[in-house]
Design an enzyme around this catalytic site. Structure first.
Site, PDB file in Angstrom:
ATOM      1  N   LYS A   1       0.809  -1.230   0.000  1.00  0.00           N
ATOM      2  CA  LYS A   1       0.000   0.000   0.000  1.00  0.00           C
ATOM      3  C   LYS A   1       0.842   1.281   0.000  1.00  0.00           C
ATOM      4  O   LYS A   1       0.336   2.374   0.264  1.00  0.00           O
ATOM      5  CB  LYS A   1      -1.016   0.050   1.163  1.00  0.00           C
TER       6      LYS A   1
ATOM      7  N   GLY B   1       2.413   2.474  -2.704  1.00  0.00           N
ATOM      8  CA  GLY B   1       2.371   3.131  -4.007  1.00  0.00           C
ATOM      9  C   GLY B   1       3.235   2.366  -4.994  1.00  0.00           C
ATOM     10  O   GLY B   1       3.698   2.904  -6.000  1.00  0.00           O
ATOM     11  N   THR B   2       3.426   1.098  -4.708  1.00  0.00           N
ATOM     12  CA  THR B   2       4.325   0.260  -5.510  1.00  0.00           C
ATOM     13  C   THR B   2       3.826   0.069  -6.943  1.00  0.00           C
ATOM     14  O   THR B   2       4.609   0.046  -7.879  1.00  0.00           O
ATOM     15  CB  THR B   2       4.514  -1.121  -4.844  1.00  0.00           C
TER      16      THR B   2
ATOM     17  N   GLY C   1      -6.252   4.215  -4.778  1.00  0.00           N
ATOM     18  CA  GLY C   1      -6.811   5.518  -4.469  1.00  0.00           C
ATOM     19  C   GLY C   1      -8.248   5.380  -3.971  1.00  0.00           C
ATOM     20  O   GLY C   1      -9.102   6.181  -4.324  1.00  0.00           O
ATOM     21  N   ARG C   2      -8.454   4.365  -3.158  1.00  0.00           N
ATOM     22  CA  ARG C   2      -9.789   4.170  -2.585  1.00  0.00           C
ATOM     23  C   ARG C   2     -10.070   5.224  -1.512  1.00  0.00           C
ATOM     24  O   ARG C   2      -9.152   5.778  -0.908  1.00  0.00           O
ATOM     25  CB  ARG C   2      -9.869   2.798  -1.894  1.00  0.00           C
TER      26      ARG C   2
HETATM   27  N1  LIG Z   1      -0.895   7.733  -9.291  1.00  0.00           N
HETATM   28  C1  LIG Z   1      -1.548   7.018  -8.381  1.00  0.00           C
HETATM   29  N2  LIG Z   1      -2.792   6.550  -8.632  1.00  0.00           N
HETATM   30  C2  LIG Z   1      -3.431   5.823  -7.706  1.00  0.00           C
HETATM   31  N3  LIG Z   1      -2.918   5.488  -6.508  1.00  0.00           N
HETATM   32  C3  LIG Z   1      -1.683   5.922  -6.233  1.00  0.00           C
HETATM   33  C4  LIG Z   1      -0.950   6.694  -7.141  1.00  0.00           C
HETATM   34  N4  LIG Z   1       0.236   6.985  -6.570  1.00  0.00           N
HETATM   35  C5  LIG Z   1       0.237   6.424  -5.373  1.00  0.00           C
HETATM   36  N5  LIG Z   1      -0.907   5.780  -5.149  1.00  0.00           N
HETATM   37  C6  LIG Z   1      -1.221   5.084  -3.921  1.00  0.00           C
HETATM   38  O1  LIG Z   1      -0.927   3.710  -4.092  1.00  0.00           O
HETATM   39  C7  LIG Z   1      -1.615   3.047  -3.053  1.00  0.00           C
HETATM   40  C8  LIG Z   1      -1.606   1.570  -3.306  1.00  0.00           C
HETATM   41  O2  LIG Z   1      -0.307   1.139  -3.088  1.00  0.00           O
HETATM   42  P1  LIG Z   1       0.289  -0.161  -3.739  1.00  0.00           P
HETATM   43  O3  LIG Z   1       0.174  -0.079  -5.213  1.00  0.00           O
HETATM   44  O4  LIG Z   1       1.648  -0.357  -3.195  1.00  0.00           O
HETATM   45  O5  LIG Z   1      -0.694  -1.271  -3.181  1.00  0.00           O
HETATM   46  S1  LIG Z   1      -0.448  -2.835  -3.126  1.00  0.00           S
HETATM   47  O6  LIG Z   1       0.345  -3.121  -1.947  1.00  0.00           O
HETATM   48  O7  LIG Z   1       0.197  -3.229  -4.346  1.00  0.00           O
HETATM   49  O8  LIG Z   1      -1.804  -3.390  -2.995  1.00  0.00           O
HETATM   50  C9  LIG Z   1      -2.964   3.698  -3.045  1.00  0.00           C
HETATM   51  O9  LIG Z   1      -3.485   3.585  -1.750  1.00  0.00           O
HETATM   52  P2  LIG Z   1      -5.001   3.944  -1.390  1.00  0.00           P
HETATM   53  O10 LIG Z   1      -5.146   5.428  -1.651  1.00  0.00           O
HETATM   54  O11 LIG Z   1      -5.141   3.620   0.026  1.00  0.00           O
HETATM   55  O12 LIG Z   1      -5.872   3.131  -2.278  1.00  0.00           O
HETATM   56  C10 LIG Z   1      -2.670   5.135  -3.473  1.00  0.00           C
HETATM   57  O13 LIG Z   1      -2.740   6.067  -2.419  1.00  0.00           O
END
Ligand SMILES: Nc1ncnc2c1ncn2[C@@H]1O[C@H](COP(=O)(O)OS(=O)(=O)O)[C@@H](OP(=O)(O)O)[C@H]1O
Length: 411
Positions: free
Chosen positions: A168, A170-171, A375-376
């Site tokens: 979570k 931002g990977t 981005g929930r």
């Molecule tokens: N550009 C962009 N678009 C959408 N979301 C973005 C972006 N950059 C960072 N994030 C953040 O990434 C969060 C999810 O992290 P991961 O991708 O590492 O999640 S996971 O561990 O693979 O499930 C996700 O977390 P949540 O907001 O809680 O859904 C986002 O905050």
């Protein structure tokens, strides 16, 4: 006498001398040989050219930069999180639910869902590992231990760089942005090799990777590696020069994000508050809950430092990846030794999504935002609980800042 073309030709054919017949036969064979030769040159052309590249590394980057644009890549895998279905199908229910998202939707270009067929078509996605027991997959062809299949579009290599965490953080955004770079190719789904499927062996792992040309970097991301005790030693034994990237995010928001993901799949789980505390009255935090445990970055980092020097680990700020994606991508490209190709001009801020998106997805001319599971909207957590968590994480954050030499500004 009337002229008859029929009569005029037949005697000629019938009376052709054996020498002429031989000449005609020779002519036909010559044409056939030229044809066979031409076909062979076409189909074998790539093999010698790859060899030549290995002997001329100084040209490799340039060549791969050009050629990589010609190699089809899988697009958008953001919703395969930690489970991923790639080229092969899998039983989604076999996936650990606290990490994976079983949401198979793939909002391409910001809206609808990717079909199973499209996912299977995702060529270089490498496939997911969860549903593929060793026996289900075709075994890779070996060629000197360094690579498997070799054909016109390159060879499969073990990753030289891995996004090892954090869940979570931002990977997915980081990997999606990075694959815009012509010299980066990445497995779409999370392989989970170093935590779940290590027994399948390195050949199995390599077979999940996309094909690359000389000069291109192979990457994958599996955020659970960061908290897997065995992962550092295992990666080290694969290659001690592997570059590691960790996307970190305020551990409190990260925990809420983690909880939000679980809640989306299991709406009946207890409240965030009740899972956070061992005892609500004393305010004792339950550090055995993975959503809390993962955010103690300093502790996990210690484990990695037993095997890798700090200079081999890059920490990306999850917050800055949202506020200044080009800036963070600049650091990542430098760390990977890549030319700074991904810049400001690749991003735009999508008001509806509330996040930066790509102006052009890799291999497409359309804008591309990450899927619905990224981005929930988080549930409202009582400010007192948030404060308690901030207090809990503060000393660990301080230690983490000290270890990395970077203040991430979470306090
Ligand atoms: N550009 C962009 N678009 C959408 N979301 C973005 C972006 N950059 C960072 N994030 C953040 O990434 C969060 C999810 O992290 P991961 O991708 O590492 O999640 S996971 O561990 O693979 O499930 C996700 O977390 P949540 O907001 O809680 O859904 C986002 O905050």
């Amino acid at each position: 006498m009337e002229y008859s073309p029929l009569r005029a030709q037949h005697p000629y054919v019938l009376s052709a001398s054996p020498v002429r017949r031989k000449l005609a036969l020779f002519g036909i064979m010559l044409v056939l040989w030229v044809y066979v030769l031409y076909s062979c040159v076409g189909s074998c052309a790539t093999v010698p050219s790859l060899r030549a590249d290995r002997q001329r590394p100084e040209h490799a980057g340039l060549r791969s930069g050009i050629e990589s644009r010609l190699v089809p890549r899988a697009r958008g895998w953001e919703d395969y999180e930690q489970t991923g279905v790639g080229v092969f199908s899998r039983d989604l229910n076999n996936v650990n639910s606290d990490e994976g998202t079983n949401d198979r939707t793939f909002p391409r270009d910001g809206n609808d869902a990717e079909t199973e067929t499209e996912r299977r078509r995702g060529g270089d996605a490498g496939g997911d590992t969860g549903g593929q027991t060793g026996g289900e997959r075709r075994s890779p062809v070996h060629s000197g231990g360094l690579s498997t299949f070799s054909n016109g579009s390159g060879i499969k290599r073990l990753p030289q760089a891995i996004i090892v965490g954090v869940k979570k953080g931002g990977t997915r955004a980081l990997l999606e942005f990075l694959r815009v770079h012509p010299d980066v190719r990445a497995a779409g789904a999370e392989p989970h090799f170093f935590d779940r499927f290590y027994d399948n062996g390195l050949d199995w792992y390599r077979d999940l990777m996309p094909k690359t040309l000389e000069g291109q970097i192979t990457m994958e991301k599996t955020p659970s590696y960061f908290v897997t005790r065995e992962a550092p030693a295992r990666i080290y034994s694969m290659s001690r020069s592997t570059k590691l990237i960790v996307v970190v995010r305020d551990p409190v928001t990260r925990a809420i994000s983690d909880y939000t993901q679980t809640l989306s799949k299991k709406p009946d789980i207890p409240s965030f508050e009740s899972l956070t505390f061992k005892n609500r009255t004393t305010g004792l935090i339950d550090t055995s809950w993975s959503a809390i445990q993962i955010g103690i970055y300093a502790k996990h980092l210690d484990n990695w430092l037993q095997f890798f020097p700090m200079r081999q680990i890059l920490f990306v700020s999850g917050e800055r990846l949202i506020s200044d994606p080009a800036g963070e991508l600049g650091r990542v490209q430098d760390f990977l030794g890549l030319k700074r190709i991904i810049t400001d001009k690749h991003f735009y801020f999508n008001q509806t999504k509330g996040f930066p998106c790509l102006k052009k997805a890799e291999g497409s001319s359309k804008p591309h935002c990450l899927g619905k599971t990224k981005g929930r909207t988080h549930p409202n957590i009582h400010p007192e609980v948030v404060q308690r968590l901030r207090d809990f994480y503060r000393p660990f954050n301080m230690k983490f800042y000290q270890m990395t030499g970077h203040n991430f500004g979470w306090d």
